[in-house]
Design a protein around this motif. Structure first.
Motif, PDB file in Angstrom:
ATOM      1  N   HIS A 188       0.832  -1.198   0.000  1.00 55.01           N
ATOM      2  CA  HIS A 188       0.000   0.000   0.000  1.00 55.01           C
ATOM      3  C   HIS A 188       0.872   1.257   0.000  1.00 55.01           C
ATOM      4  O   HIS A 188       0.638   2.185  -0.784  1.00 55.01           O
ATOM      5  N   ILE A 189       1.874   1.297   0.870  1.00 53.06           N
ATOM      6  CA  ILE A 189       2.772   2.458   0.916  1.00 53.06           C
ATOM      7  C   ILE A 189       3.477   2.618  -0.430  1.00 53.06           C
ATOM      8  O   ILE A 189       3.610   3.732  -0.939  1.00 53.06           O
ATOM      9  N   ARG A 190       3.894   1.521  -1.003  1.00 50.24           N
ATOM     10  CA  ARG A 190       4.562   1.568  -2.307  1.00 50.24           C
ATOM     11  C   ARG A 190       3.630   2.166  -3.367  1.00 50.24           C
ATOM     12  O   ARG A 190       4.042   2.993  -4.176  1.00 50.24           O
ATOM     13  N   ARG A 191       2.359   1.750  -3.357  1.00 47.94           N
ATOM     14  CA  ARG A 191       1.403   2.288  -4.334  1.00 47.94           C
ATOM     15  C   ARG A 191       1.148   3.776  -4.119  1.00 47.94           C
ATOM     16  O   ARG A 191       1.041   4.533  -5.075  1.00 47.94           O
ATOM     17  N   ILE A 192       1.038   4.190  -2.882  1.00 49.08           N
ATOM     18  CA  ILE A 192       0.701   5.584  -2.574  1.00 49.08           C
ATOM     19  C   ILE A 192       1.906   6.512  -2.727  1.00 49.08           C
ATOM     20  O   ILE A 192       1.816   7.561  -3.346  1.00 49.08           O
ATOM     21  N   ALA A 193       3.025   6.142  -2.129  1.00 48.98           N
ATOM     22  CA  ALA A 193       4.189   7.038  -2.086  1.00 48.98           C
ATOM     23  C   ALA A 193       5.229   6.749  -3.155  1.00 48.98           C
ATOM     24  O   ALA A 193       6.032   7.608  -3.482  1.00 48.98           O
ATOM     25  N   GLY A 194       5.257   5.535  -3.666  1.00 47.20           N
ATOM     26  CA  GLY A 194       6.267   5.162  -4.649  1.00 47.20           C
ATOM     27  C   GLY A 194       7.410   4.391  -4.015  1.00 47.20           C
ATOM     28  O   GLY A 194       7.691   4.547  -2.825  1.00 47.20           O
ATOM     29  N   ILE A 195       8.057   3.594  -4.813  1.00 46.60           N
ATOM     30  CA  ILE A 195       9.114   2.705  -4.324  1.00 46.60           C
ATOM     31  C   ILE A 195      10.289   3.466  -3.721  1.00 46.60           C
ATOM     32  O   ILE A 195      10.972   2.958  -2.825  1.00 46.60           O
ATOM     33  N   ASP A 196      10.498   4.713  -4.133  1.00 45.19           N
ATOM     34  CA  ASP A 196      11.623   5.479  -3.603  1.00 45.19           C
ATOM     35  C   ASP A 196      11.350   6.051  -2.213  1.00 45.19           C
ATOM     36  O   ASP A 196      12.222   6.706  -1.633  1.00 45.19           O
ATOM     37  N   HIS A 197      10.156   5.796  -1.674  1.00 55.44           N
ATOM     38  CA  HIS A 197       9.782   6.397  -0.396  1.00 55.44           C
ATOM     39  C   HIS A 197       9.271   5.392   0.619  1.00 55.44           C
ATOM     40  O   HIS A 197       8.491   5.736   1.499  1.00 55.44           O
ATOM     41  N   VAL A 198       9.716   4.169   0.511  1.00 55.88           N
ATOM     42  CA  VAL A 198       9.329   3.136   1.468  1.00 55.88           C
ATOM     43  C   VAL A 198      10.589   2.406   1.913  1.00 55.88           C
ATOM     44  O   VAL A 198      11.521   2.225   1.137  1.00 55.88           O
ATOM     45  N   GLY A 199      10.622   2.048   3.189  1.00 55.68           N
ATOM     46  CA  GLY A 199      11.780   1.334   3.700  1.00 55.68           C
ATOM     47  C   GLY A 199      11.432   0.577   4.963  1.00 55.68           C
ATOM     48  O   GLY A 199      10.441   0.865   5.626  1.00 55.68           O
ATOM     49  N   LEU A 200      12.224  -0.400   5.250  1.00 56.54           N
ATOM     50  CA  LEU A 200      12.059  -1.191   6.467  1.00 56.54           C
ATOM     51  C   LEU A 200      13.130  -0.795   7.472  1.00 56.54           C
ATOM     52  O   LEU A 200      14.249  -0.471   7.102  1.00 56.54           O
ATOM     53  N   GLY A 201      12.776  -0.879   8.721  1.00 57.54           N
ATOM     54  CA  GLY A 201      13.738  -0.617   9.778  1.00 57.54           C
ATOM     55  C   GLY A 201      13.985  -1.882  10.564  1.00 57.54           C
ATOM     56  O   GLY A 201      13.295  -2.882  10.396  1.00 57.54           O
ATOM     57  N   ALA A 202      14.955  -1.830  11.421  1.00 58.61           N
ATOM     58  CA  ALA A 202      15.289  -2.988  12.242  1.00 58.61           C
ATOM     59  C   ALA A 202      15.109  -2.673  13.716  1.00 58.61           C
ATOM     60  O   ALA A 202      15.569  -3.410  14.562  1.00 58.61           O
ATOM     61  N   GLY A 203      14.435  -1.590  14.022  1.00 60.26           N
ATOM     62  CA  GLY A 203      14.273  -1.168  15.405  1.00 60.26           C
ATOM     63  C   GLY A 203      13.123  -1.868  16.092  1.00 60.26           C
ATOM     64  O   GLY A 203      12.020  -1.366  16.129  1.00 60.26           O
TER      65      GLY A 203
END
Length: 125
Positions: free
Chosen positions: A27-42
Motif C-alpha cells: 500500500h505504501i509503495r502504491r501511494i508514495a512510490g518505491i523510492d519512499h518506502v523502507g524497512l527498519g530494524a528497530g
C-alpha cells in the motif's frame, strides 16, 4: 516515508501474520512510490510483533514473498536500505551547505535567542 512496526495498524500485529505487513508495504509503495518506502530494524520499544516477523531474521522470507508478488531485486534493495542511504546522503549535503553558509545547528543556538523556545525539546520548559 518508512515502514516500522510502530506504523502498522493494530490488526496487522494482533490478528494476522506477515501477510498483513506485506499488504501494508505494498500500500505504501502504491501511494508514495518505491523510492519512499523502507524497512527498519528497530524492534526495541514495541510490545508486540506480527507473527512470523518477530525479528529481522524473518526479512529474507518477507523479501522472497515480495519477489513472488512481482517486486524486483532493485526494488527490494531500496526497501532494505538503499532508500534510507539516499535520504541520509541528501541530509548530509544540506548539513554541509548550511555549515558552509554559516548556519549554526539549532542545538548550538542559545535558548534565549530562540523564538520558539517553548517548543524546544532540548529544554525543560
Amino acid at each position: 516515508m518508512g515502514l516500522g512496526l510502530r506504523g502498522l495498524p493494530s490488526y496487522a500485529i494482533y490478528t494476522n501474520r506477515h501477510v498483513q505487513v506485506q499488504a501494508h508495504i505494498n500500500h505504501i509503495r502504491r501511494i508514495a512510490g518505491i523510492d519512499h518506502v523502507g524497512l527498519g530494524a528497530g524492534y526495541d520499544g514495541i510490545n508486540f510483533t506480527p507473527r512470523d516477523l518477530e525479528d529481522v531474521s524473518s526479512y529474507p522470507r518477507l523479501f522472497a514473498e515480495l519477489l513472488g508478488e512481482g517486486w524486483t531485486v532493485d526494488e527490494l534493495e531500496k526497501l532494505a536500505g538503499r532508500n534510507l542511504l539516499r535520504v541520509f546522503e541528501e541530509v548530509e549535503k544540506v548539513r554541509e551547505n548550511q555549515r558552509l553558509s554559516g548556519v549554526r545547528p539549532y542545538e548550538e543556538i542559545p535558548p534565549a535567542l530562540r523564538s520558539d523556545e517553548h517548543a524546544n525539546c532540548s529544554t525543560n520548559s
